[in-house]
Design a protein around this motif. Structure first.
Motif, PDB file in Angstrom:
ATOM      1  N   HIS A 185       0.447  -1.226   0.122  1.00  0.00           N
ATOM      2  CA  HIS A 185      -0.063   0.085  -0.149  1.00  0.00           C
ATOM      3  C   HIS A 185       1.019   0.808   0.333  1.00  0.00           C
ATOM      4  N   THR A 203       0.204   4.802  -2.263  1.00  0.00           N
ATOM      5  CA  THR A 203      -0.884   5.681  -1.075  1.00  0.00           C
ATOM      6  C   THR A 203       0.040   7.313  -1.548  1.00  0.00           C
ATOM      7  N   ILE A 240      -3.405   3.655  12.631  1.00  0.00           N
ATOM      8  CA  ILE A 240      -4.178   2.351  11.328  1.00  0.00           C
ATOM      9  C   ILE A 240      -3.068   1.505  11.034  1.00  0.00           C
ATOM     10  N   HIS A 251      -2.689   0.012   8.251  1.00  0.00           N
ATOM     11  CA  HIS A 251      -1.430  -0.043   7.018  1.00  0.00           C
ATOM     12  C   HIS A 251      -2.088   1.841   6.062  1.00  0.00           C
ATOM     13  N   GLY A 260      -2.613   2.182   3.686  1.00  0.00           N
ATOM     14  CA  GLY A 260      -3.904   2.345   2.484  1.00  0.00           C
ATOM     15  C   GLY A 260      -4.585   3.150   2.725  1.00  0.00           C
ATOM     16  N   GLU A 261      -4.587   2.723   4.810  1.00  0.00           N
ATOM     17  CA  GLU A 261      -5.863   3.386   5.440  1.00  0.00           C
ATOM     18  C   GLU A 261      -5.770   4.831   5.581  1.00  0.00           C
ATOM     19  N   ASP A 308      -8.041   7.768   3.689  1.00  0.00           N
ATOM     20  CA  ASP A 308      -9.795   8.219   4.464  1.00  0.00           C
ATOM     21  C   ASP A 308      -9.286   9.129   6.331  1.00  0.00           C
ATOM     22  N   LEU A 309      -8.177   8.312   6.923  1.00  0.00           N
ATOM     23  CA  LEU A 309      -8.251   9.318   7.943  1.00  0.00           C
ATOM     24  C   LEU A 309      -7.881  10.139   8.196  1.00  0.00           C
TER      25      LEU A 309
END
Length: 232
Positions: A105, A109, A218, A220, A222-223, A226-227
């Protein structure tokens, strides 16, 4: 107006694998000294040497290699064969040449955030080795600034985020080390985004600052987008 305009990223074990190669090298080191002490004792003495030497050698493979040599001398009461010293130097060089393995990720990202935020790589360790890993990772063009520092503390983050961004209050630091990446960044006024890694050096362990309003965790990288969209 966005609350965050700049994002700092740790490198080792946040963007690419690192600690697992140290662990493999340590196992090899234990084998080299197996005639003189048990593996657990060798690792214990090595950690003691690393702690002592951080102030002189700093973080990174070169300091780790010198600590292995020092430990070999101590474990053998000064009788370590020259051949073994050469083998220790060889495994240190192998560690310096190890290919870079980017973590899941990471690239997607960084590409998603590039141009939307000012991205800063903030890493500690040996200058040449960190530059090598960044070049081999292929991620260098995705960062607006790169800072390779001798250590990470609140003063480090205040200085960097004030120099390249809009100050620490409008920045966040993302990394796998609570001690180096998260706690001092929060102390500087930034967000600290903890991305746990399965392997983290024992000297980087501290308690999570769970009561800090700017602490997040988080699973990983990849989140992370969104955060960012959910920040107040």
């Amino acid at each position: 107006m966005r609350p965050i305009t700049a994002i700092g990223f740790d490198a080792d074990d946040t963007l690419w694998q690192n600690e697992q190669y140290y662990r493999l090298t340590e196992e090899h080191f234990q084998t080299l000294l197996g005639d003189f002490a048990e593996g657990a004792r060798i690792s214990e003495r090595l950690l003691e040497a690393e702690k002592r030497n951080l102030a002189q050698y700093g973080f990174g493979i070169k300091g780790f290699t010198l600590s292995m040599i020092e430990t070999a001398i101590e474990i053998t009461d000064g009788k370590v064969p020259a051949k073994t010293i050469n083998e220790i130097l060889d495994i240190g060089r192998d560690l310096l040449r190890h290919p870079v393995e980017t973590l899941p990720h990471v690239e997607e990202t960084l590409r998603a955030l590039n141009g939307e935020y000012l991205l800063v790589l903030i890493t500690k360790g040996d200058l040449f080795d960190q530059e090598r890993k960044l070049a081999q990772s292929g991620l260098g063009d995705l960062f607006d600034a790169v800072e390779i520092v001798s250590d990470k503390n609140a003063t480090t983050y205040r200085r960097i985020f004030s120099k390249v961004a809009d100050g620490p209050e409008r920045a966040m630091m993302v990394g796998n080390s609570l001690k180096s990446d998260i706690v001092p960044a929060i102390a500087a006024g930034s967000y600290g985004i903890f991305v746990p890694h399965a392997l983290t050096w024992v000297l980087e362990h501290v308690d999570k600052p769970v009561d800090a309003p700017r602490f997040r965790e988080i699973i990983h990288l990849g989140e992370l987008p969104d955060l960012l969209g959910r920040l107040p």
